[in-house]
Design an enzyme around this catalytic site. Sequence first.
Site, PDB file in Angstrom:
ATOM      1  N   TYR A 135       0.817  -1.219   0.000  1.00 40.49           N
ATOM      2  CA  TYR A 135       0.000   0.000   0.000  1.00 40.49           C
ATOM      3  C   TYR A 135       0.848   1.267   0.000  1.00 40.49           C
ATOM      4  O   TYR A 135       0.363   2.342  -0.310  1.00 40.49           O
ATOM      5  CB  TYR A 135      -0.946   0.026   1.217  1.00 40.49           C
ATOM      6  CG  TYR A 135      -2.040  -1.023   1.157  1.00 40.49           C
ATOM      7  CD1 TYR A 135      -2.164  -1.873   0.063  1.00 40.49           C
ATOM      8  CD2 TYR A 135      -2.952  -1.171   2.184  1.00 40.49           C
ATOM      9  CE1 TYR A 135      -3.148  -2.840   0.002  1.00 40.49           C
ATOM     10  CE2 TYR A 135      -3.952  -2.133   2.130  1.00 40.49           C
ATOM     11  CZ  TYR A 135      -4.034  -2.971   1.036  1.00 40.49           C
ATOM     12  OH  TYR A 135      -5.015  -3.926   0.982  1.00 40.49           O
ATOM     13  N   LYS A 189       3.384 -15.401   1.574  1.00 42.68           N
ATOM     14  CA  LYS A 189       3.287 -16.087   0.277  1.00 42.68           C
ATOM     15  C   LYS A 189       4.717 -16.392  -0.162  1.00 42.68           C
ATOM     16  O   LYS A 189       5.169 -16.013  -1.245  1.00 42.68           O
ATOM     17  CB  LYS A 189       2.533 -15.169  -0.711  1.00 42.68           C
ATOM     18  CG  LYS A 189       2.152 -15.808  -2.019  1.00 42.68           C
ATOM     19  CD  LYS A 189       1.011 -16.808  -1.917  1.00 42.68           C
ATOM     20  CE  LYS A 189       0.787 -17.487  -3.249  1.00 42.68           C
ATOM     21  NZ  LYS A 189      -0.078 -18.672  -3.162  1.00 42.68           N
ATOM     22  N   ASP A 240      -3.069 -18.215   0.930  1.00 42.42           N
ATOM     23  CA  ASP A 240      -4.226 -18.859   0.303  1.00 42.42           C
ATOM     24  C   ASP A 240      -4.757 -19.978   1.204  1.00 42.42           C
ATOM     25  O   ASP A 240      -5.965 -20.121   1.413  1.00 42.42           O
ATOM     26  CB  ASP A 240      -3.886 -19.376  -1.109  1.00 42.42           C
ATOM     27  CG  ASP A 240      -2.501 -19.986  -1.208  1.00 42.42           C
ATOM     28  OD1 ASP A 240      -1.717 -19.888  -0.237  1.00 42.42           O
ATOM     29  OD2 ASP A 240      -2.189 -20.588  -2.249  1.00 42.42           O
ATOM     30  N   ASP A 249      -5.372  -7.193   5.458  1.00 42.14           N
ATOM     31  CA  ASP A 249      -6.600  -6.498   5.075  1.00 42.14           C
ATOM     32  C   ASP A 249      -7.677  -7.531   4.730  1.00 42.14           C
ATOM     33  O   ASP A 249      -8.822  -7.457   5.196  1.00 42.14           O
ATOM     34  CB  ASP A 249      -6.274  -5.624   3.841  1.00 42.14           C
ATOM     35  CG  ASP A 249      -7.374  -4.626   3.534  1.00 42.14           C
ATOM     36  OD1 ASP A 249      -8.404  -4.624   4.238  1.00 42.14           O
ATOM     37  OD2 ASP A 249      -7.206  -3.848   2.570  1.00 42.14           O
ATOM     38  N   ASP A 281     -10.909  -9.238   7.421  1.00 41.15           N
ATOM     39  CA  ASP A 281     -12.332  -9.151   7.055  1.00 41.15           C
ATOM     40  C   ASP A 281     -12.992 -10.528   7.053  1.00 41.15           C
ATOM     41  O   ASP A 281     -14.142 -10.667   7.467  1.00 41.15           O
ATOM     42  CB  ASP A 281     -12.515  -8.471   5.688  1.00 41.15           C
ATOM     43  CG  ASP A 281     -12.671  -6.961   5.846  1.00 41.15           C
ATOM     44  OD1 ASP A 281     -12.268  -6.445   6.910  1.00 41.15           O
ATOM     45  OD2 ASP A 281     -13.208  -6.314   4.927  1.00 41.15           O
TER      46      ASP A 281
END
Length: 353
Positions: free
Chosen positions: A141, A187, A219, A243, A247
């Site tokens: 970001y 990852k 994943d 992020d 959620d």
Amino acid sequence: MAVKITLLPGDGIGTEIMASAAQVLSYVAGKFNMDLSLSEHLIGGASYDAHGTPLTQETLDACYQSEAVLLGAVGGYKWENLEHKMKPEAALLKLRKSLGLFNNVRPAKIYKALIDGSSLKREVLEGTDFVVLRELTGGIYFGEPRGYADKKGWNTMEYTRPEIERIAIQAFEMARLRDKRVMSVDKANVLEVSQFWRKTVAEVHEQYPDIDLKNMYVDNAAMQLVRNPRQFDVIVTSNLFGDILSDIAGMITGSLGMLPSASLGEKYALYEPVHGSAPDIAGQNKANPIAMIDSVAMMFHYTFRNQQAATMITNAIETTLAQGYRTADIFSDGDTLVSTTEMTEKIIANLAL
Ligand code: NAD
């Protein structure tokens, strides 16, 4: 000496739920003989209307001078078309950055009374209690270069050693107060930045031999969160992965109106509900104040290190829900529908028990 706390109600339901939080905060502080000094300041659209900017230096200075900041929510239809840096939401990004809040903590725990309201089965959810630590001020970001042209767009995922070390330390310290297990999510099978993340977290772990550290690809983590959420205690991960995972974690445990959060730095801490200013129900005394009140519990836990006060608040919420009281967002047949102020009164009555 009085403990200074800055209250930033913001916009929409922010002002309604902040009133609830302030009542709970004052009540619990009184029980523990804490001398509080609360000062309220404008942020977001309310600040733009009064001062022409969503975050004034005065508000920022008040935050710098306090031990903790409690934020409601910002935003609303009225300010949607302002230029980007004048938007209420821009104030939040600036505030988090100015206070150096690099660790976003999102607990995922299920209130027993609401377990059947989740989209996951009771037997999958029962006993779920973990936290997601999302690195908040680095990663893709913020990485440079970034941009897009006619034929391509690009961003850069980067982490420095100190950025990883400081959040890893917070993860291990937090695990010490919980079940002593950390899952670092990355990852690393594809991304070099993740290989560096994994290596750095492992190096920090050498100082925490009492904590169990495991790694998981993001994943797989997304799948495991809905398959068997009980397996997690502390999850630590980078900005982008956090992020998304926070959620998912939020939704397995219920409504937006129930989710608290903390954003922690070396020096400052900010507590806020995950949801926004809900302009569709603002001013109607309908908002669920629980996410905000639970954020106060997090403040007692993380800033004041008063676990007893934190538990007192979460127990009062649990009892109130068990008594069948529900705001509209979590209401189902057979429950007692209550307003924001009524829910707050019921919770405070249960604090007194
Ligand atoms: P939102 O979270 O405000 O609302 C989404 C839906 O959930 C709405 O139907 C709302 O009524 C409901 N809801 C949210 N919180 C609730 C509560 N406590 N009790 C009952 N119902 C609740 O998200 P949105 O509608 O996408 O955004 C509205 C405004 O809030 C926008 O301006 C957005 O930018 C801003 N926003 C601010 C924050 C923040 O301040 N941290 C976070 C997200 C969105």
